[in-house]
Each structure stands twice: as structure tokens, then as C-alpha cells.
Design a protein around this motif. Structure first.
Motif, PDB file in Angstrom:
ATOM      1  N   ARG B 315       0.845  -1.196   0.000  1.00 42.43           N
ATOM      2  CA  ARG B 315       0.000   0.000   0.000  1.00 42.43           C
ATOM      3  C   ARG B 315       0.886   1.254   0.000  1.00 42.43           C
ATOM      4  O   ARG B 315       0.679   2.181  -0.788  1.00 42.43           O
ATOM      5  N   VAL B 319       1.487   3.805  -3.479  1.00 41.45           N
ATOM      6  CA  VAL B 319       1.266   5.258  -3.520  1.00 41.45           C
ATOM      7  C   VAL B 319       2.529   5.963  -3.993  1.00 41.45           C
ATOM      8  O   VAL B 319       2.491   6.850  -4.858  1.00 41.45           O
ATOM      9  N   ASP B 323       3.268   8.121  -7.497  1.00 43.91           N
ATOM     10  CA  ASP B 323       3.841   9.471  -7.548  1.00 43.91           C
ATOM     11  C   ASP B 323       4.921   9.558  -8.625  1.00 43.91           C
ATOM     12  O   ASP B 323       5.010  10.553  -9.352  1.00 43.91           O
ATOM     13  N   LEU B 324       5.750   8.529  -8.723  1.00 43.30           N
ATOM     14  CA  LEU B 324       6.794   8.512  -9.760  1.00 43.30           C
ATOM     15  C   LEU B 324       6.175   8.494 -11.153  1.00 43.30           C
ATOM     16  O   LEU B 324       6.644   9.170 -12.074  1.00 43.30           O
ATOM     17  N   ASN B 326       3.201   9.654 -12.058  1.00 42.66           N
ATOM     18  CA  ASN B 326       2.574  10.939 -12.373  1.00 42.66           C
ATOM     19  C   ASN B 326       3.606  12.035 -12.620  1.00 42.66           C
ATOM     20  O   ASN B 326       3.433  12.863 -13.508  1.00 42.66           O
ATOM     21  N   LEU B 327       4.675  12.038 -11.835  1.00 42.12           N
ATOM     22  CA  LEU B 327       5.662  13.111 -11.999  1.00 42.12           C
ATOM     23  C   LEU B 327       6.603  12.861 -13.174  1.00 42.12           C
ATOM     24  O   LEU B 327       6.878  13.762 -13.953  1.00 42.12           O
ATOM     25  N   GLN B 357      -5.088   2.979  -8.406  1.00 40.58           N
ATOM     26  CA  GLN B 357      -5.960   3.925  -7.701  1.00 40.58           C
ATOM     27  C   GLN B 357      -5.386   5.335  -7.667  1.00 40.58           C
ATOM     28  O   GLN B 357      -6.111   6.305  -7.510  1.00 40.58           O
ATOM     29  N   HIS B 358      -4.063   5.451  -7.746  1.00 34.68           N
ATOM     30  CA  HIS B 358      -3.424   6.750  -7.514  1.00 34.68           C
ATOM     31  C   HIS B 358      -2.782   7.372  -8.744  1.00 34.68           C
ATOM     32  O   HIS B 358      -2.494   8.558  -8.741  1.00 34.68           O
ATOM     33  N   LEU B 360      -2.544   8.621 -12.769  1.00 31.40           N
ATOM     34  CA  LEU B 360      -3.399   9.071 -13.859  1.00 31.40           C
ATOM     35  C   LEU B 360      -3.358   8.031 -14.968  1.00 31.40           C
ATOM     36  O   LEU B 360      -2.338   7.389 -15.209  1.00 31.40           O
ATOM     37  N   ARG B 362      -3.379   8.023 -18.281  1.00 33.58           N
ATOM     38  CA  ARG B 362      -2.502   8.117 -19.462  1.00 33.58           C
ATOM     39  C   ARG B 362      -1.068   7.687 -19.148  1.00 33.58           C
ATOM     40  O   ARG B 362      -0.538   6.785 -19.808  1.00 33.58           O
ATOM     41  N   PRO B 363      -0.410   8.274 -18.149  1.00 28.97           N
ATOM     42  CA  PRO B 363       0.943   7.778 -17.838  1.00 28.97           C
ATOM     43  C   PRO B 363       0.941   6.348 -17.301  1.00 28.97           C
ATOM     44  O   PRO B 363       1.864   5.581 -17.576  1.00 28.97           O
ATOM     45  N   ALA B 366       1.224   3.770 -19.923  1.00 30.55           N
ATOM     46  CA  ALA B 366       2.511   3.742 -20.629  1.00 30.55           C
ATOM     47  C   ALA B 366       3.623   3.115 -19.803  1.00 30.55           C
ATOM     48  O   ALA B 366       4.744   2.963 -20.287  1.00 30.55           O
TER      49      ALA B 366
END
Ligand code: ZN
Ligand code: ZN
Lengths: 406, 406
Positions: B315, B319, B323-324, B326-327, B357-358, B360, B362-363, B366
Motif C-alpha cells: 500500500r 502510492v 507518484d513517480l 505521475n511526476l 488507484q493513484h 493518472l 494516461r501515464p 505507458a
């Protein structure tokens, strides 16, 4: 990784123009030495840009004994560029000359919920028309138009893939826009536009590793590595606004919880105000812009609630900025966009101490945190720069610049 | 951004060797076409590497009508490389031939608290000595030794700037090591070594944007952008272990709270076990390695406490991995290092749902998330690769390779 000789030529063309825009009067020798190109290549690229009317010979420079050297400069009247910043609360249009100097500036407000694609497109079209009239130029002189829209963008297809604050999915913006604007269009998002503006004209000049933190309705971090915009695998890098700041925290538009954006974006700051003082006169429940303005005035006037909101926001922002320092180790972090323009000074005064508690000392010491210093709208400037870059890439191709302009 | 012609020559030399190591038997024409270099330049660089004994002509290839083409390959006996992975709980030494094939492998355990610089240096020296004996080679054939140490490293000065788990500050490792090892030394950290190993030999091959998540005692994320290792402004990029996962959460060695490392590093996983079941027989209070081993066996045996620890860790990890995504928007995220080697399969089985769950969409779509597939120790391999790269950079300079080997 593999680049064709055509890619390299386009990149060099772009780099030469960028250097000349940056240092208004330079010789071919200076450009060759700054770019690492041979003098012959630099002279050849400069000749090409002169033929296009983007550069002009402006005089001679003493070369210390030898022949005087010709000095070139950007020709501002070499063409017009359009830069459009579409945000959740406004559409901002700027016209630029070929040296990226502002010719005209028009802003149309977007009312809350006025966010259907055709409404937004109508504002873009009327904004561009108004800017043409204000500057007294017509579309025939336009080299290209860059349009920045919030969220994730497929720049090749000209599609707004996902704009979370508007719940847009796969909106074919380029074809919608083409009905009202007959201009070469370039679509991207504000994170990328801001980074390019900072690299060319702002705190990113001459720097390799740059982060531009956009604080608006949405929130993100535009990235540049090695002096070049970083896009990631699907042009979605920089979604720092949707990294988790608080596990199981505030619900976000994106479906996740505790995203950075839900604390430091304009609606997040409004929520913090609501949590602290639900009946505060600073709160304009349906109007982000007015609330952020009221907070800025409140801070200036010594209002304790406004100060508390800033302190709380700086605490969230500081932790999230420290994360960027530890992960990315940049030379500079620029706070940009409209929330930063209004609350940035107050946030910056408090954010440093929070960052220092959370960032490692080695990368922290290497990072400058600063507010965007670009006069005018950096997103419009960056979008226009994208349009210029696209124009330069098209030179020599059938649909490209040279033929268009003849 | 500006590269001299010498920089470019070194980079091309390295790229040619990398391609030939990657595809054992290739012609000059293939290398030219894969790298985008001219045939003359590729042939020239290959000639130089043959003179050094690193490449050999191994036969001919039909060219479809024309003259048969010479095919080259790496010469494994062209030299020996040393790769050392210093972790908080062990020192792992590997010897490699010039094709980066393993010649010998030695591991020395570091007992808890056996972490003074001279103790660690003594283990490195005895490990290297034992590896030389096992492979039957001597230091005269060594092109270079790469040493990876945890934490932040000043690779130019050869100094371990900061190793948080040992409380090392500014330890002059290169000079300490020079007393017992007379080899050209290259110092860096495991994040960077792992990325280079993945780019050359693992899931990063042929990919541009790569993240290697190191799960050990310490935790970090090695980064590659555009197919190249990313270092950041002060060689400290990738300190994802010290980004905040839980505001005001667990206290971290670095002085901050709630760092990713305090939840998904080995001591963090032990803490999760302690919180869930303080008297669990899985817990070896003074021994991270034994505890992680016990958890791995527990999961395999269906132990509910072990399963709960994995779920809880997945878990947190999910998360932080989201973060990796998305950024950074990478093509692949590789889970590496010793905790991933033991618990990676179990973690991977649960982490995907949390990430979904966390992140986006599109990324997320990929990004492949995978375990490190490199046989042997990727940190040793990456460290040896650094040493090879440094050797190649030194060719033609007075202190460099050519002269050393003559
Ligand atoms: Zn979100
Ligand atoms: Zn930490």
C-alpha cells in the motif's frame, strides 16, 4: 535516442535563433563559440534565418585587428506569433513579434461552469480576433499560434486528452479551433509552456535542471533536464499536482485522494480557508479568483485568518517542494501562474523554513526557489515559443514555412 | 549544454562499445546505422577500441552481393573490471571480463554496527583480494574498479558526502581505499549503478525514460531520461526515499518525518511488522536480513502476519510508485536491490491495484512495472560499467588508458 541529420539541423536552427533572441546583437563567431557549432554551420543557419526575414544584419563589430565582423539581430517585424493561455478561469491571448516582444494582450474571463469545449473555443477565437485588432495586424503575417490548455494533451493529434477540472476527455481541440482560426496551430499544456518561457527568458536561462511549479486552479511541475524540456513517455510528465501529499486525504478530481493539488491549488486553498473559518468574508464560494484576491489583500492588511491560510498552504507547499528537491535535484524551482502571482510573495516568505525541514542538505543548498519574473503572461509566451519552434521545424518541407511565406 | 568535440568523441566511443556489448556480433555498417554516426567515424572508433584490445574481428557477414563485411565482437579477455556493491548489510564484489561477463563473485557480511569507514574499507579490500584469487587474475589486468556506496556521493572528489543509515559525513573514501587498492577507482551510489546496469543489460535497454526503484536498507529511485543517466545539479537526484509519504509520519534518519524509506526500506518493513505483531517470531530485532528472509518464507508458507506486512508495505509502495508515474511519466519502473529480490514477487502482486488507484490513466498505461531481471548483482555490474566508462574517457590522456596499458 537516434537523431537524423534533419533533426539535428532543426535543433541547431532553433538553438541559433534562441541565442540571438537572448543576446540581441551578436556576431556569427560568438554564436559559433556559444553553441559549439562550426563557424561555417553557424553562418549557414544564420543565412537561412535571414532569408526567412527572422534575422537582419545590424552593423559591424571590431574584431581586434582583423576584418570587422557582421553583427546580426532578430528582426522583430519578421512575423507575428500568437500565444494563448487557456486556464480554468480565463483565456489570455498575446500577440508577439518575431523577437517575442508583446504586441497586444487580451484577456477574457471564463465564468464558473463556462467550460464546454465550444464555449472555450469561442473565447479563444474572439480573443485572438481582438488581439489582431488591437495590434493592427492580420492573420497573414502570423507564423503560428500556440495554445496551452490545462490537463493532458496529445500535441500531435491536437487533442485535449484529459482536463480534470473540467472533466474533458478526448476533446478534438485542433479541429474545433480550425473552424474559427485559420492559423498553424500548436497545442500543449501550461506546464510545458511555462518551462520553455523560463528556459528562454526567465530564471531557467543558462541552467540545465529546472522545475517550474504552476500554482493555479490546477497544479503541476514543468520539468527541464539538460537545458531541454522533459516530456516523459506520453507527454504527461510533471503531474506533481496529482502526487500524494496526504495518504487518504482530500478527494481529488482525478479520483485519487490527498493529491498536492487539493491543498495548494486555488480550490484547495479555498478549502483550507473554509476549514479554518467557514464564515469568513474572504470566502467567495463560487469564485476562486475573488477568493485568492481577497486572501492576498487580507494578508497585506494583517488579517489573521488570511495569514493562517497562507501558513497552512506554505506548510503543504513546502513539503511538496522538498519532494521535488530530493527527487529531481534541480538548480532552480520557479513558482508561476496566477495563484503564485497573487500569493507567491507571502508563500515564499514561509515556504523556505518548511522546505529546509524536509529536503536533504546537499540538494537543498543547490536549489534556488524564486517567483516567476517574466513580465506578461509566461504561458502565452511559452505557447508562442512552441509555435515559433514548430515554424522553424517546418522550413523546407512542402507545408512548411519557406513556402508559406513566399 | 555545450559539449566539446572531445566530449562528443568520448560519448561516441562509449556508445559504440555499448552497442557491440549489447549485440555480440555486428558489422561496422550496422553500428553506424544504429548510432547515426557516419561509417567513417564508426570504423575509426572501432579501430581505436580494437587497438586497445577491447574488440576483435570475429568473421565476415554476407552483404547481399557486395564485398563481405567484417564482423566485430567484444574481446572478453581485453581486460578485467571490478564492481563493488557496498550496502548497509554486506559488501559484494564482482570481477567482470571486458564483455561484462562475471568472472568471480564474493560477498562479505557486514554485521550490524560494523560501519566505521575503516571497517567497510577493509571488507572492500579483502573482498577484492578474494575475488582476484577466485578468478586467478591479478590487479595488472584491471581497467578500473567501480565502487558503489549508499547515500550521497561526490564522485569527482571520491567522497561519501552523506550516508544517512551510517551517519557518515564527508568520508574521503577514495584516499582510504587507495591505501589498500592500487586501482583506478570510480565512486558512485547504488541508484546510479542500478540505472546504468538496467540501461545496458536490463529492462532499460532501448528505452528512454527509466526509473529503477531500489528497495534495500535505504530506498531510492535511479532516473534515466532520454536513454541517459540523470544526475541532477549535485549528483543527488533520485532521493525518492526521502520524499514525504505521510506528513508527520515516522521519524527518518535524514531528520524529516514520514519519508518513503521509513515505510518501504527494510527497517521500515520491520517497523510495520513490529506495529502489527510485536512478538512475532518473524521479527529478528537486530537483523534486517533475517527478518526480510523470514517474511519471505512466511508469505510462501501462508503466514497471515507476513501476508499482512506485505499488504501494508504494498500500500505504501504503491502510492509512492504512483507518484513517480505521475511526476516522471517513465516507460518502465524496475524494482531492484535485495529487499525486492526477496519480497518483490509478493509486493508486485499487490502493488498494481494500489498504483492504479493513484496514478493518472494516461501515464499509467505507458508504464511497465517489473522486477530486476539481471542475473547476479546489478549494483556491481553498474559500478563496473562506470569503471569501463571512465577507462574509455581516459584514453589518449597522459594518465589515461592507452598509456597505462602500454
Ligand atoms: Zn489528483
Ligand atoms: Zn528521510
Amino acid at each position: 535516442m537516434k537523431r537524423t541529420s534533419r533533426d539535428i539541423r532543426i535543433a541547431n536552427r532553433f538553438e541559433v535563433l534562441r541565442r540571438i533572441i537572448g543576446a540581441p546583437m551578436v556576431s556569427r563567431q560568438q554564436i559559433a563559440s556559444e553553441t559549439g557549432l562550426s563557424l561555417a554551420t553557424a553562418a549557414n543557419l544564420i543565412g537561412e534565418l535571414m532569408e526567412l526575414g527572422l534575422l537582419v544584419e545590424v552593423g559591424f563589430q571590431d574584431s581586434g585587428g582583423g576584418r570587422p565582423r557582421g553583427v546580426v539581430s532578430v528582426n522583430p517585424s519578421g512575423g507575428v506569433l500568437v500565444g494563448v493561455d487557456v486556464a480554468e478561469t480565463y483565456v489570455h491571448v498575446e500577440l508577439f513579434d518575431a523577437a517575442l516582444g508583446v504586441l497586444a494582450s487580451v484577456e477574457e474571463e471564463l465564468h464558473p461552469r463556462e467550460n464546454r469545449p465550444e464555449q472555450v473555443v469561442a473565447h479563444i477565437a474572439s480573443g485572438v480576433q481582438a488581439a489582431f485588432e488591437a495590434a493592427g495586424v492580420g492573420p497573414d503575417r502570423v507564423l503560428g499560434a500556440g495554445v496551452s490548455v490545462p490537463g493532458q494533451v496529445d500535441r500531435e493529434g491536437g487533442v485535449s486528452v484529459y482536463a480534470p477540472n473540467w472533466d474533458w476527455h478526448d476533446v478534438p481541440l485542433r479541429s474545433l479551433l480550425a473552424e474559427s482560426l485559420d492559423l498553424p496551430l500548436y497545442l500543449d499544456n501550461p506546464l510545458r509552456a511555462c518551462v520553455v518561457a523560463e528556459l528562454w527568458f526567465g530564471a531557467g536561462r543558462g541552467r540545465d535542471d529546472v522545475v517550474v511549479v504552476n500554482l493555479g486552479t490546477g497544479v503541476g511541475a514543468g520539468l527541464a533536464f539538460g537545458g531541454t524540456l522533459y516530456r516523459g513517455a506520453t507527454n504527461s510528465a510533471g503531474e506533481w499536482g496529482h502526487t500524494t501529499l496526504v495518504v487518504d486525504g482530500r478527494l481529488c478530481h482525478c479520483g485519487s485522494r490527498g493529491c498536492v493539488e487539493t491543498y495548494v491549488g486555488a480550490p484547495g486553498i479555498m478549502q483550507t480557508l473554509r476549514d479554518l473559518a467557514p464564515n469568513s468574508p474572504l470566502l467567495h464560494p463560487e469564485d476562486q479568483t475573488a477568493t485568492i484576491e481577497a486572501l492576498a489583500h487580507g494578508v497585506a492588511a494583517g488579517d489573521p485568518v488570511a495569514a493562517k491560510v497562507v501558513t497552512e498552504t506554505a506548510r503543504y507547499l513546502g513539503v511538496a517542494v522538498a519532494d521535488l528537491i530530493n527527487l529531481v535535484n534541480p538548480e532552480v524551482i520557479v513558482l508561476s501562474s496566477w495563484v503564485a502571482a497573487r500569493l507567491g510573495e507571502s508563500l515564499l516568505a514561509e515556504v523556505g523554513a518548511v522546505v529546509a525541514q524536509h529536503a536533504l542538505s546537499r540538494p537543498l543548498a543547490a536549489t534556488e526557489i524564486t517567483l516567476c519574473q517574466i513580465a506578461g503572461n509566461p504561458v502565452s509566451l511559452g505557447a508562442a515559443t512552441f509555435a515559433l519552434k514548430r515554424f522553424l521545424a517546418g522550413i523546407g518541407t512542402p507545408a512548411g514555412g519557406l513556402i508559406r511565406r513566399v
